[in-house]
Design an enzyme around this catalytic site. Structure first.
Site, PDB file in Angstrom:
ATOM      1  N   TYR A  65       0.855  -1.186   0.000  1.00  0.00           N
ATOM      2  CA  TYR A  65       0.000   0.000   0.000  1.00  0.00           C
ATOM      3  C   TYR A  65       0.886   1.229   0.000  1.00  0.00           C
ATOM      4  O   TYR A  65       1.840   1.311   0.769  1.00  0.00           O
ATOM      5  CB  TYR A  65      -0.904   0.012   1.238  1.00  0.00           C
ATOM      6  N   TRP A  67       1.995   5.127  -2.452  1.00  0.00           N
ATOM      7  CA  TRP A  67       1.949   5.850  -3.723  1.00  0.00           C
ATOM      8  C   TRP A  67       2.883   5.270  -4.771  1.00  0.00           C
ATOM      9  O   TRP A  67       2.695   5.489  -5.959  1.00  0.00           O
ATOM     10  CB  TRP A  67       2.284   7.321  -3.489  1.00  0.00           C
TER      11      TRP A  67
END
Length: 721
Positions: A65, A67
């Site tokens: 998880y 960016w």
């Protein structure tokens, strides 16, 4: 590209290499040994086989998880999840740290999270029609330059400038004055943090008692208003939620609350709530209360009226770019049904088998033996990092793909160096972006770094699933294949799309423009029967019988004031009298490029800067530029003081994203998540609560510990063992 923190070669924690897999309190403290790629992949393939054979695929947590970096094919999470699905599946996560609370709540209230988070009123509609913008949490301009995948054209600052030129009134409701650009004509309501719901309830109470609410709208388009009104009037608890009641909680004068309610009722009003407001205890309440308040005004579905969520939280909210999917790599289907709400990772690792509630269901945490992370950094976004460090000692094995020696990489057993976006070929676009970009390779990969795809293809071959993962394609062949299928789809819809060769040569393709305004709320207003919402009633649920049936005392069946632990009016404030706001930084994206020149220029003596009001600094003997210690009963961090009157007294502000640099329970670099609480927003959403925390701050005396995150950990080569 050649930063000292780049990972040069596959590295294995010495204890794991010598003693084998298993829980280990030394994880995150030992040195690493560089090995060759073949040995690293052989060891990892063997460990994946062992965990699957002994514990099943459910024991693998495919975290990933975060960016990551831009690029649709080399999207780290898609690559890892595709590989793990081909291997038989994994325990996954749901929702986000950013808006995970809202994502669970909104389907109960308006039927869809996406229609609120992605398809709200466009900025041109707001600019042209809104007379009063009521901005809970403001519209922080620093946040609108980012979306997942990137932003080619930055539209929001221009729309904010147009709003200022038109002279629209803005009510800024935030402890921080710079949560709104100075050029906008705004009245600042410096609210006590975490009390926005109390203010919304008082505004609603004024509308109800002065007959300023739109009963026809409430009757036709909503359900559950009578129950909510009983609560507002205090019929059952004897406590009317009036302006006087809210003034004692919010520190906003009652007369100002009444005046704002009247102005909202007499103007075309748009209410927006930033994501930050739901990243707290009971974070469902301000979002739900804002929707109820907008419904009482009766302007939902009118141009420039109604409500929005996330304006100023992300660059694509309110943007006018096209809204269709760009080429992407399929992750396949995960055969494992087990998942956790994303912010509950430490709970899961520390408490296998423990039961918990989530969105009306009772679930239990799996027993995770292997954590596999690629394209993310939980030691950035998770709360109570000292607790997370303890949780990371529990699995048998932690695997991380990373270009840099982040805290997550330092807490791993097997660290595999990956390329950055400039070291490979890809295509990319952000949500509602205007262009698809050809991402040409700029430099050769650093040292022994490899693409995630190459790493996972090597693993897949060792595990006998190579063809299933790669389908026989190289990365270049995948780019052509994915683009070609996407191009065929658009051409079938009548769009002219260049060939891949022409696109790659041009470097970009301007995506077809769609209607910039979504019509959901206008259509619903025109005919709520034909365009019913996906709620049980088909209408806006100001009170929800379904949520009420769950019996959660931390999230009842209608918007309510629920006192949080971490706020200036609570009992903890006696010991920790300052409210620290841990918001998004202006010098980087989360923790990315923290070592870069822009981020480093914002630091003081190499440490993150904390803003304090001079009236709070003076009695503590703190001067501008001093090194300070910020602490509570969870941990402490060092930061450099910046004195600023653009925040309310009693509040300090320390952005997230400074790379975690622990010495005991102290982060010497200034990461606020050593202080924040790892508790859920509620049993409904299990969302994170990392926005606010109570602290004390003191001037730091003496020689501070050195900063170590700007250099790699201790590394030796296998030949040196």
């Amino acid at each position: 590209m050649t930063d000292p923190t780049r990972i040069a070669a596959p590295a294995i924690r010495r204890g794991w290499l010598e003693r084998g897999p298993g829980p280990d309190p030394k994880r995150g403290q030992e040195d690493f040994v560089e090995v060759g790629w073949d040995k690293a992949l052989d060891l990892l393939a063997a460990e994946l086989r062992r965990v699957r054979a002994e514990h099943g695929n459910e024991a693998i947590y495919g975290g990933s998880y975060g960016w990551a970096s831009s690029g649709r094919f080399h999207h780290a999470q898609s690559q890892l999840h595709r590989f793990l699905n081909a291997f038989g599946g994994f325990t996954s996560s749901r929702n986000t740290y950013s808006n995970g609370t809202s994502s669970v709540l909104l389907p109960h209230v308006v039927g869809s999270a996406a229609d609120v988070l992605r398809n709200g009123s466009s900025w041109p509609t707001i600019v042209a029609n809104t007379e009063l913008l009521v901005a809970f949490g403001g519209v922080p301009e620093k946040n609108v330059f980012v979306t997942p995948g990137g932003v080619t054209r930055h539209h929001t600052p221009g729309f904010l400038a147009q709003l200022a030129e038109r002279g629209a009134d803005v009510a800024l409701i935030s402890p921080l004055r710079n949560d709104l650009p100075d050029r906008l004509r705004a009245r600042w309501y410096p609210i006590r943090p975490a009390t926005d719901t109390a203010l919304m309830l008082a505004l609603a109470h004024t509308l109800a008692t002065e007959n300023l609410h739109d009963r026809q709208f409430l009757d036709r388009y909503c359900t559950g208003y009578p129950e909510f009104e009983r609560y507002l009037l205090g019929v059952d608890d004897g406590m009317p939620k009036d302006a006087g009641w809210a003034a004692t909680l919010t520190d906003i004068p009652a007369s100002d609350i009444v005046d704002l309610a009247r102005r909202m009722a007499s103007h075309r009003t748009f209410i927006t709530v930033t994501w930050s407001l739901q990243r707290i205890e009971h974070g469902e309440q301000p979002v739900w209360a804002a929707i109820a308040l907008a419904a009482m005004l009766g302007q939902i579905g009118l141009p420039g009226g109604g409500f929005g969520h996330g304006y100023g939280s992300m660059g694509d909210t309110g943007d006018i770019g096209p809204d269709f999917r760009v080429p992407y790599l399929s992750q396949g289907v995960n055969p494992v049904r087990q998942f956790i709400p994303v912010a509950r990772i430490a709970d899961m690792l520390l408490n296998p088998g423990m039961a918990y509630q989530y969105d009306g269901a009772e679930r239990s945490y799996p027993d995770i033996r292997l954590v596999y992370w690629s394209g993310g950094n939980p030691f950035h976004h998770h709360q109570d990092l000292n607790r997370l460090r303890k949780a990371f000692t529990r699995p048998d094995t932690v695997v991380v793909h990373e270009p840099f020696w982040t805290a997550t990489a330092r807490h791993a057993d097997i660290v595999l160096p990956t390329t950055t976006a400039l070291e490979r070929e890809d295509f990319g676009a952000g949500r509602r972006d205007t262009h698809l970009i050809a991402m040409h390779q700029v430099v050769e990969p650093y040292a022994q770094a490899r693409d995630d795809y190459a790493i996972l293809a090597g693993l897949a071959t060792r595990l006998g699933i190579g063809d299933r993962f790669t389908e026989g394609r190289t990365p270049w062949e995948w780019l052509q294949h994915l683009y070609g299928a996407w191009r065929d789809h658009l051409m079938d819809k009548g769009f002219a799309v260049p060939s891949f060769a022409d696109f790659w040569h041009a470097g970009e393709y301007r995506l077809p423009q769609e209607n910039p305004d979504r019509t959901l709320w206008a259509d619903f207003r025109a005919d709520p029967i034909a365009n019913r919402l996906a709620t049980p009633s088909g209408r806006i649920e100001i009170s929800s019988k379904r949520v009420a049936s769950f019996g959660y005392d931390d999230c009842p069946g209608h918007p309510a004031w629920l006192e949080p632990v971490e706020w200036l009016g609570g009992e903890r404030a006696a010991s920790f009298p300052l409210q620290l706001i841990a918001n998004q930084p202006r010098t980087r994206l989360h923790g990315q490029l923290d070592g870069g020149a822009v981020s480093q220029a914002g630091k003081i003596a190499g440490r993150e800067a904390v803003r304090l009001h001079p009236a709070d600094a003076e009695p503590r003997g703190i001067a501008d530029g001093d090194l300070v210690r910020i602490f509570n009963d969870r941990g402490a961090c060092l930061a450099g003081a910046v004195l600023d009157t653009n925040l309310r007294r009693g509040v300090a502000q320390l952005p997230t994203g400074a790379w975690f640099d622990p010495v005991g329970t102290l982060c010497v670099h200034g990461n606020p998540n050593v202080l924040t609480a790892d508790i859920p927003s509620s049993r409904l959403s299990q969302g994170c609560t990392g926005q606010h925390v109570l602290v004390e701050i003191e001037r730091f005396a003496g020689e501070p510990p050195g900063i170590s995150v700007r250099r790699p950990p201790v590394i030796s080569r296998e030949s040196e063992m």
